[in-house]
Design an enzyme around this catalytic site. Sequence first.
Site, mmCIF file in Angstrom:
data_model
loop_
_atom_site.group_PDB
_atom_site.id
_atom_site.type_symbol
_atom_site.label_atom_id
_atom_site.label_comp_id
_atom_site.label_asym_id
_atom_site.label_seq_id
_atom_site.Cartn_x
_atom_site.Cartn_y
_atom_site.Cartn_z
ATOM 1 N N HIS A 40 -23.129 -3.444 -33.238
ATOM 2 C CA HIS A 40 -22.603 -4.890 -33.578
ATOM 3 C C HIS A 40 -23.499 -4.877 -34.593
ATOM 4 C CE1 HIS A 40 -20.028 -3.965 -30.722
ATOM 5 N NE2 HIS A 40 -20.481 -5.189 -29.743
ATOM 6 N N SER A 86 -11.327 -9.705 -30.254
ATOM 7 C CA SER A 86 -10.127 -9.854 -29.815
ATOM 8 C C SER A 86 -9.733 -11.224 -28.852
ATOM 9 C CB SER A 86 -9.438 -8.915 -29.988
ATOM 10 O OG SER A 86 -9.671 -8.205 -28.445
ATOM 11 N N THR A 87 -8.592 -11.631 -28.372
ATOM 12 C CA THR A 87 -8.793 -12.086 -27.285
ATOM 13 C C THR A 87 -8.620 -11.796 -26.049
ATOM 14 O OG1 THR A 87 -6.390 -12.247 -27.303
ATOM 15 C CG2 THR A 87 -6.915 -14.055 -28.278
ATOM 16 N N ARG A 110 -25.482 -0.464 -27.444
ATOM 17 C CA ARG A 110 -24.493 -1.334 -28.094
ATOM 18 C C ARG A 110 -23.745 -2.535 -28.947
ATOM 19 N NH1 ARG A 110 -19.323 0.337 -26.288
ATOM 20 N NH2 ARG A 110 -18.159 -2.351 -27.293
ATOM 21 N N GLY A 137 -19.828 0.070 -30.971
ATOM 22 C CA GLY A 137 -20.720 0.729 -29.828
ATOM 23 C C GLY A 137 -20.930 2.269 -29.182
ATOM 24 N N ARG A 138 -19.762 3.045 -29.342
ATOM 25 C CA ARG A 138 -19.927 4.537 -29.534
ATOM 26 C C ARG A 138 -20.966 4.704 -30.581
ATOM 27 N NH1 ARG A 138 -13.424 5.354 -30.306
ATOM 28 N NH2 ARG A 138 -14.246 3.175 -31.245
ATOM 29 N N TRP A 139 -21.300 4.597 -31.680
ATOM 30 C CA TRP A 139 -21.591 5.162 -33.208
ATOM 31 C C TRP A 139 -23.088 4.677 -31.874
ATOM 32 C CZ3 TRP A 139 -25.623 2.368 -35.903
ATOM 33 C CH2 TRP A 139 -26.051 3.098 -36.337
ATOM 34 N N LEU A 151 -12.284 -14.167 -53.489
ATOM 35 C CA LEU A 151 -11.728 -13.451 -52.639
ATOM 36 C C LEU A 151 -11.493 -14.808 -51.296
ATOM 37 C CD1 LEU A 151 -11.872 -10.777 -50.444
ATOM 38 C CD2 LEU A 151 -13.290 -11.490 -50.243
ATOM 39 N N ASP A 166 -14.233 -1.342 -35.809
ATOM 40 C CA ASP A 166 -13.821 -0.308 -34.293
ATOM 41 C C ASP A 166 -15.129 0.622 -34.824
ATOM 42 O OD1 ASP A 166 -13.766 -0.346 -31.803
ATOM 43 O OD2 ASP A 166 -11.755 1.176 -32.331
ATOM 44 N N TRP A 206 -13.043 -11.104 -24.576
ATOM 45 C CA TRP A 206 -13.551 -12.125 -23.674
ATOM 46 C C TRP A 206 -14.038 -11.271 -22.343
ATOM 47 C CZ3 TRP A 206 -15.913 -16.159 -25.972
ATOM 48 C CH2 TRP A 206 -15.592 -16.813 -27.425
HETATM 49 C C1 IPE Z 1 -10.248 -3.973 -31.478
HETATM 50 O O1 IPE Z 1 -11.408 -3.233 -30.665
HETATM 51 C C2 IPE Z 1 -10.438 -5.246 -31.690
HETATM 52 C C3 IPE Z 1 -11.865 -5.591 -32.852
HETATM 53 C C4 IPE Z 1 -12.074 -4.841 -33.162
HETATM 54 C C5 IPE Z 1 -12.051 -6.336 -32.358
HETATM 55 P P1 IPE Z 1 -11.560 -3.098 -29.450
HETATM 56 O O2 IPE Z 1 -12.282 -2.171 -29.264
HETATM 57 O O3 IPE Z 1 -11.575 -3.504 -28.447
HETATM 58 O O4 IPE Z 1 -10.001 -2.378 -29.162
HETATM 59 P P2 IPE Z 1 -9.234 -1.539 -27.525
HETATM 60 O O5 IPE Z 1 -9.894 -2.231 -26.780
HETATM 61 O O6 IPE Z 1 -10.057 0.256 -28.116
HETATM 62 O O7 IPE Z 1 -8.299 -1.208 -27.501
HETATM 63 C C1 IPE Z 2 -15.714 -2.901 -32.880
HETATM 64 O O1 IPE Z 2 -16.732 -1.946 -31.869
HETATM 65 C C2 IPE Z 2 -16.075 -4.015 -32.371
HETATM 66 C C3 IPE Z 2 -15.663 -5.202 -31.234
HETATM 67 C C4 IPE Z 2 -14.481 -4.758 -30.607
HETATM 68 C C5 IPE Z 2 -16.015 -6.843 -31.717
HETATM 69 P P1 IPE Z 2 -16.728 -1.942 -30.216
HETATM 70 O O2 IPE Z 2 -17.217 -2.762 -29.776
HETATM 71 O O3 IPE Z 2 -14.877 -2.068 -29.372
HETATM 72 O O4 IPE Z 2 -16.713 -0.181 -30.573
HETATM 73 P P2 IPE Z 2 -16.513 1.146 -29.617
HETATM 74 O O5 IPE Z 2 -15.316 0.891 -29.617
HETATM 75 O O6 IPE Z 2 -16.690 0.075 -27.643
HETATM 76 O O7 IPE Z 2 -16.808 2.155 -29.759
HETATM 77 MG MG MG Z 3 -13.710 -0.568 -29.607
#
Ligand code: IPE
Ligand code: IPE
Ligand code: MG
Length: 248
Positions: free
Chosen positions: A38, A66-67, A34, A24-26, A132, A21, A70
């Site tokens: 990724h 994650s689900t 964003r 996007g914030r990074w 692995l 996780d 979407w």
């Molecule tokens: C969890 O991260 C899912 C993945 C890392 C794939 P999210 O960024 O989707 O989680 P929430 O929405 O902050 O809980």
């Molecule tokens: C995790 O990073 C990647 C996925 C959930 C696919 P985020 O996209 O959730 O990044 P933040 O949490 O918005 O910074």
């Molecule tokens: Mg996130």
Amino acid sequence: MPVPDTLDQLFIPRHVAIIMDGNGRWAKRQHKPRLYGHKVGVDSVQEIVECATEWGIEVLTLYAFSTENWKRPADEVGGLMGLLKNYLQKELSRMVKNDIRLTCIGDIENLPTDVLEVLRNTMQETRDNRKLTLNLALSYGGRAELIRAVKNIINKVDSGRLQIDEIDERLIDSQLYTAGLPDPDLLIRTGGEARLSNFLLWQASYAEIYFTDIMWPEFRQAAFTRAIIEYQGRERRFGKTSAQIKSG
Ligand code: IPE
Ligand code: IPE
Ligand code: MG
């Protein structure tokens, strides 16, 4: 990347699961889109997979989508799917060379057909690899996984193939996407949030959980080493007392 001296080679976790996780914030912090986060996150995936392979971790589960993801804007979802497809295509030869088996958990039928095709091909080409298991959680949700398991079990009972008394932890394990894999020993979440976000709800019941503020694009070998050092310093009691654990 040999095992760092700071790690105890005898207590390497068998199964590490990571909620990747903070991409996007990074990116936002550096005034970038964003998707750039990724993209750099894929470099972290490469480095962590290499560490896991060489350090003797048996299973590395990465929560990639994650689900609930979407629900993100279509261009971000599309960008993530494109990165996944590229990653699989680019990494196949390295997976074959380094004895990595690719598996996945989640409702993969929901993935775009071109991505699904590459995914199936990668799993097929690496199925006999043993060093692995790189297990990608794709369109994965712990609750959806449990609903699917409950339906399968009820079907078996309805058709007389299973008695209600035979339902135990092992039977439930066998109906999850993770059937055949050990439960995670260490669950890491990067990006500063302290929640599970629907990840491995059943399987993580006794995982050691490690939260770090490091954003996924910056989570590399040194940070991974620190997480495992912390894991190695914990006492896993599984409900027992410390004295019981120490007396073996
Ligand atoms: C969890 O991260 C899912 C993945 C890392 C794939 P999210 O960024 O989707 O989680 P929430 O929405 O902050 O809980
Ligand atoms: C995790 O990073 C990647 C996925 C959930 C696919 P985020 O996209 O959730 O990044 P933040 O949490 O918005 O910074
Ligand atoms: Mg996130």
